[in-house]
Scaffold this active site. Structure first.
Site, PDB file in Angstrom:
ATOM      1  N   ARG A 179       0.463  -1.364  -0.073  1.00 34.69           N
ATOM      2  CA  ARG A 179       0.488   0.105  -0.176  1.00 34.69           C
ATOM      3  C   ARG A 179       1.374   1.422  -0.015  1.00 34.69           C
ATOM      4  O   ARG A 179       0.832   2.547   0.558  1.00 34.69           O
ATOM      5  CB  ARG A 179      -0.908  -0.287   1.319  1.00 34.69           C
ATOM      6  CG  ARG A 179      -2.128  -1.183   1.706  1.00 34.69           C
ATOM      7  CD  ARG A 179      -2.790  -1.049  -0.401  1.00 34.69           C
ATOM      8  NE  ARG A 179      -4.095  -1.169   0.305  1.00 34.69           N
ATOM      9  CZ  ARG A 179      -3.716  -2.796  -0.157  1.00 34.69           C
ATOM     10  NH1 ARG A 179      -3.295  -3.720  -0.710  1.00 34.69           N
ATOM     11  NH2 ARG A 179      -5.600  -3.822   0.161  1.00 34.69           N
TER      12      ARG A 179
ATOM     13  N   SER B 277     -10.474   0.218   3.004  1.00 32.55           N
ATOM     14  CA  SER B 277      -9.752  -0.643   4.211  1.00 32.55           C
ATOM     15  C   SER B 277      -9.313   0.614   4.515  1.00 32.55           C
ATOM     16  O   SER B 277      -8.513   1.687   4.017  1.00 32.55           O
ATOM     17  CB  SER B 277      -8.529  -0.913   3.865  1.00 32.55           C
ATOM     18  OG  SER B 277      -9.484  -2.158   3.254  1.00 32.55           O
TER      19      SER B 277
ATOM     20  N   GLU C 177      -4.580   4.429   6.427  1.00 32.06           N
ATOM     21  CA  GLU C 177      -4.388   3.822   4.843  1.00 32.06           C
ATOM     22  C   GLU C 177      -5.356   5.140   4.445  1.00 32.06           C
ATOM     23  O   GLU C 177      -4.797   4.918   2.184  1.00 32.06           O
ATOM     24  CB  GLU C 177      -5.017   2.224   4.278  1.00 32.06           C
ATOM     25  CG  GLU C 177      -4.818   2.359   3.159  1.00 32.06           C
ATOM     26  CD  GLU C 177      -5.829   1.485   1.593  1.00 32.06           C
ATOM     27  OE1 GLU C 177      -6.105   1.687   1.669  1.00 32.06           O
ATOM     28  OE2 GLU C 177      -5.580  -0.176   1.834  1.00 32.06           O
TER      29      GLU C 177
HETATM   30  N1  EPU Z   1     -11.298 -10.285   9.368  1.00 31.61           N
HETATM   31  C1  EPU Z   1     -11.959 -10.339  11.261  1.00 31.61           C
HETATM   32  N2  EPU Z   1     -12.696  -9.364  10.919  1.00 31.61           N
HETATM   33  C2  EPU Z   1     -12.774  -8.502  10.801  1.00 31.61           C
HETATM   34  C3  EPU Z   1     -12.066  -8.011  10.010  1.00 31.61           C
HETATM   35  C4  EPU Z   1     -11.584  -9.489   8.722  1.00 31.61           C
HETATM   36  O1  EPU Z   1     -11.879 -11.368  11.865  1.00 31.61           O
HETATM   37  O2  EPU Z   1     -14.288  -7.719  10.402  1.00 31.61           O
HETATM   38  C5  EPU Z   1     -10.094 -11.787   9.458  1.00 31.61           C
HETATM   39  C6  EPU Z   1     -10.817 -12.413   8.371  1.00 31.61           C
HETATM   40  O3  EPU Z   1     -11.504 -13.615   8.684  1.00 31.61           O
HETATM   41  C7  EPU Z   1      -9.595 -12.893   8.053  1.00 31.61           C
HETATM   42  C8  EPU Z   1      -9.043 -11.863   7.661  1.00 31.61           C
HETATM   43  O4  EPU Z   1      -9.388 -11.086   9.401  1.00 31.61           O
HETATM   44  O5  EPU Z   1      -9.021 -14.127   8.464  1.00 31.61           O
HETATM   45  C9  EPU Z   1      -8.395 -10.972   6.293  1.00 31.61           C
HETATM   46  O6  EPU Z   1      -9.810 -10.694   6.668  1.00 31.61           O
HETATM   47  P1  EPU Z   1     -10.289 -10.223   4.697  1.00 31.61           P
HETATM   48  O7  EPU Z   1      -9.957 -11.391   3.986  1.00 31.61           O
HETATM   49  O8  EPU Z   1     -11.557  -9.196   4.503  1.00 31.61           O
HETATM   50  O9  EPU Z   1      -9.736  -8.666   4.224  1.00 31.61           O
HETATM   51  P2  EPU Z   1      -8.765  -7.526   4.403  1.00 31.61           P
HETATM   52  O10 EPU Z   1      -6.999  -8.029   5.858  1.00 31.61           O
HETATM   53  O11 EPU Z   1      -9.349  -7.585   5.893  1.00 31.61           O
HETATM   54  C10 EPU Z   1      -7.053  -6.946   3.080  1.00 31.61           C
HETATM   55  C11 EPU Z   1      -7.658  -5.734   2.206  1.00 31.61           C
HETATM   56  C12 EPU Z   1      -7.985  -5.468   1.450  1.00 31.61           C
HETATM   57  C13 EPU Z   1      -8.513  -6.433   0.184  1.00 31.61           C
HETATM   58  C14 EPU Z   1      -9.098  -7.612   1.292  1.00 31.61           C
HETATM   59  C15 EPU Z   1      -8.921  -9.417   0.358  1.00 31.61           C
HETATM   60  C16 EPU Z   1      -5.744  -3.646   2.915  1.00 31.61           C
HETATM   61  C17 EPU Z   1      -5.777  -3.067   4.646  1.00 31.61           C
HETATM   62  N3  EPU Z   1      -7.181  -4.424   3.300  1.00 31.61           N
HETATM   63  O12 EPU Z   1      -8.301  -7.139   3.939  1.00 31.61           O
HETATM   64  O13 EPU Z   1      -8.452  -4.482   0.248  1.00 31.61           O
HETATM   65  O14 EPU Z   1      -9.620  -6.115  -0.055  1.00 31.61           O
HETATM   66  O15 EPU Z   1      -7.476  -7.599   1.483  1.00 31.61           O
HETATM   67  O16 EPU Z   1      -7.218  -9.095   0.064  1.00 31.61           O
HETATM   68  O17 EPU Z   1      -5.131  -4.894   3.026  1.00 31.61           O
HETATM   69  C18 EPU Z   1      -8.834  -1.764   0.402  1.00 31.61           C
HETATM   70  O18 EPU Z   1      -7.958  -1.773   0.446  1.00 31.61           O
HETATM   71  O19 EPU Z   1      -9.370  -0.759   0.382  1.00 31.61           O
HETATM   72  C19 EPU Z   1      -9.182  -2.996   0.503  1.00 31.61           C
HETATM   73  C20 EPU Z   1     -10.920  -3.505   1.178  1.00 31.61           C
END
Ligand code: EPU
Length: 336
Positions: free
Chosen positions: A165, A237, A332
């Site tokens: 990012r 995010s 972010e």
């Molecule tokens: N999780 C939770 N609670 C929540 C959200 C997530 O426990 O409320 C846990 C999920 O269960 C999972 C882990 O966190 O084990 C990862 O969750 P998720 O796959 O939804 O991805 P994220 O890490 O929360 C990142 C990116 C997103 C992108 C997704 C999918 C960042 C800051 N965010 O989110 O990017 O869509 O992975 O690849 O790296 C963005 O940048 O605007 C964005 C949406």
């Protein structure tokens, strides 16, 4: 020819939907338009901001300066031979329009990044990423206008210094560059990346690996978890997923065996969404703003909220996560 507006309402130009104005907004349709701004008294010398789709910005008040919107709309194939399809794409093209264009032609590399809001010009700035892919994997280079010398420059992928990012455009060149064109190199040979979480299962259900099916699976996953900014104000995010030292991760893992964690380089990435949820803040509401009930990493404006209210909520979240886990969250989004 540029178009120039004064006291320009930004509500439809920031995906949080905040009702703020810019003192001046300039729409540029070509590199020449941007170069011509060297003689523009509103633009030179004052506070300025280059804006794409406004999907990663948090305005806390009216913007007392000049906003430049590069709206270059070309999608220009540069070479269509061999295994790589090379494309020069104008900064103003909507990101998902480019993804669809490539999927339609059978070019691989953007499908996992389906449905990300924003413009092509904004994609290198924070090296957008989702479902195991990042823009840096397919960007060959970035052309921009240096806003100090008003000369056109080009940086190769390596020179962009992409990271999680981030890029040179968020660091040394912050506020100093107007990206005009991005050059992409896409694979004409099948190259799928469906290892992320439930993606491969969903692709299987859709009938197996194809660009169309991967795109559809990503779109469905995003729609299931992430609010549509056209319906509910948000900037995706709000926080980055923090990297912590292996020793802290180990200590936390002992206390919280269910904590998801992803070793990466010398540290461990922990999902901020999980940390926020553990603090009991998923779905929390403070007046007109809140934490999204399905994805704790996303802060939302239910209508009539302000950037300052979102920022106050973000501070509350950072404090809660820090006092419970000793982990510092970084924003972010860009606060203006
Ligand atoms: N999780 C939770 N609670 C929540 C959200 C997530 O426990 O409320 C846990 C999920 O269960 C999972 C882990 O966190 O084990 C990862 O969750 P998720 O796959 O939804 O991805 P994220 O890490 O929360 C990142 C990116 C997103 C992108 C997704 C999918 C960042 C800051 N965010 O989110 O990017 O869509 O992975 O690849 O790296 C963005 O940048 O605007 C964005 C949406």
């Amino acid at each position: 020819m540029i178009e120039k507006f004064y006291t320009y309402p930004l509500q439809r130009h920031n995906t949080f939907g905040f009702e703020v104005n810019a003192r001046c907004l300039i729409k540029a349709y070509s590199t020449q338009d941007v170069l011509q701004l060297r003689n523009d008294k509103d633009f030179v010398g004052g506070t300025r901001l280059v804006m794409g789709g406004g999907s990663n910005l948090l305005f806390t008040s009216d913007f007392d300066g000049c906003i430049l919107q590069p709206l270059l709309q070309n999608i220009s194939p540069e070479s269509d031979a061999g295994t790589t399809a090379r494309l020069r794409v104008g900064a103003g093209v909507a990101w998902d329009e480019l993804v669809e264009y490539c999927v339609e032609r059978g070019w691989h590399g953007l499908e996992n990044l389906s449905l990300i809001p924003g413009t092509v010009g904004a994609c290198p700035v924070q090296n957008i990423g989702a479902y195991g892919a990042e823009a840096k994997d397919v960007i060959e280079g970035v052309e921009y206008v240096d806003l100090e010398s008003f000369e056109v420059s080009y940086l190769s992928n390596e020179q962009c210094r992409f990271g999680y990012r981030t890029s040179i455009f968020k660091q040394e060149l912050r506020g100093k560059a107007a990206i005009t064109q991005v050059v992409f190199g896409l694979s004409r040979q099948p190259r799928y990346n469906t290892s992320y979480d439930s993606l491969s299962e969903m692709v299987k259900q859709l009938g197996g690996e194809s660009l169309r099916n991967v795109r559809q699976a990503v779109v469905a996953t995003r729609r299931g978890k992430l609010p549509n900014p056209a319906e509910l104000g948000n900037a995706g995010s709000f926080f980055k997923n923090p990297f912590v030292e292996a020793s802290l991760a180990e200590e936390l893992q002992k206390k919280h065996p269910a904590m998801p964690s992803f070793p990466s380089g010398s540290g461990v990435k922990i999902p901020a969404g999980w940390l926020i949820e553990q603090c009991g803040l998923k779905g929390a509401r403070r007046g007109s703003v809140g934490v999204h009930p399905k994805q704790a990493l996303v802060l939302v404006n239910y209508g009539g909220g302000t950037g300052s209210e979102v920022l106050a909520l973000a501070r509350e979240i950072c404090q809660a996560v820090h006092s419970r886990f000793g982990v510092t969250l970084e924003l972010e989004v860009n606060v203006v």
